[in-house]
Design a protein around this motif. Structure first.
Motif, short mmCIF file in Angstrom:
data_model
loop_
_atom_site.label_atom_id
_atom_site.label_comp_id
_atom_site.label_asym_id
_atom_site.label_seq_id
_atom_site.Cartn_x
_atom_site.Cartn_y
_atom_site.Cartn_z
N PRO A 21 11.55 140.31 -70.90
CA PRO A 21 11.87 141.67 -70.45
C PRO A 21 11.16 142.74 -71.28
O PRO A 21 11.12 142.66 -72.51
CB PRO A 21 13.40 141.75 -70.63
N PHE A 22 10.59 143.69 -70.56
CA PHE A 22 9.91 144.86 -71.13
C PHE A 22 8.70 144.52 -72.00
O PHE A 22 8.24 145.36 -72.77
CB PHE A 22 10.91 145.76 -71.87
N GLY A 65 9.73 143.97 -66.10
CA GLY A 65 10.89 144.84 -66.02
C GLY A 65 12.06 144.29 -66.82
O GLY A 65 11.90 143.41 -67.67
N LYS A 66 13.24 144.77 -66.52
CA LYS A 66 14.44 144.41 -67.30
C LYS A 66 14.82 142.94 -67.19
O LYS A 66 15.55 142.43 -68.03
CB LYS A 66 15.62 145.30 -66.89
N ASN A 67 14.35 142.26 -66.14
CA ASN A 67 14.69 140.85 -65.96
C ASN A 67 13.61 139.91 -66.45
O ASN A 67 13.76 138.69 -66.34
CB ASN A 67 14.96 140.56 -64.48
#
Length: 126
Positions: free
Chosen positions: A59-60, A112-114
């Motif tokens: 993530p990120f 992304g966040k996942n």
């Protein structure tokens, strides 16, 4: 169900053997933090015609800008989400998205966040 995990623990069937994916190691990308690569199908298995790498981006984290000088690359998003830049084109990567990256074209993936799992296929093989 996380399909990325299914590919991490699945199998690779060839004309002469069945290989357990879990026996193949995820290796940290040598340049990009939070990016790991698992070589599922290697050039020596296909007479260098194609290779397949399971790419995991945390993530990120970012698989930063790079090119493959001699290989066409296909991304198949199997889990998670990201933004991909292919040349000047911005693409939202979600499950089911396929990205086509010609040789010598810069590209990057921002998870992304996942996080994201991508089956990356290269022809000819890397």
């Amino acid at each position: 169900m996380n399909i990325g995990n299914c590919f991490e623990n699945g199998q690779i069937g060839t004309i002469s053997e069945i290989i357990k994916s879990k026996d193949k190691t995820f290796n940290p990308h040598p340049k990009f933090k939070g990016v790991c690569l698992k070589n599922l199908v290697t050039g020596d298995m296909t007479n260098n015609k194609i290779s397949c790498v399971l790419v995991r981006v945390e993530p990120f984290c970012t698989l930063d800008t790079h090119i493959h000088e001699n290989s066409l690359e296909i991304h198949e998003v199997i889990s998670g989400d990201a933004t991909c830049y292919i040349g000047e084109n911005k693409i939202n990567y979600t499950v089911g998205t396929v990205g086509v990256i010609p040789e010598n074209v810069s590209h990057k993936v921002e998870a992304g966040k996942n996080g994201i799992y991508i089956l990356a296929k290269f022809t000819p093989a890397l």
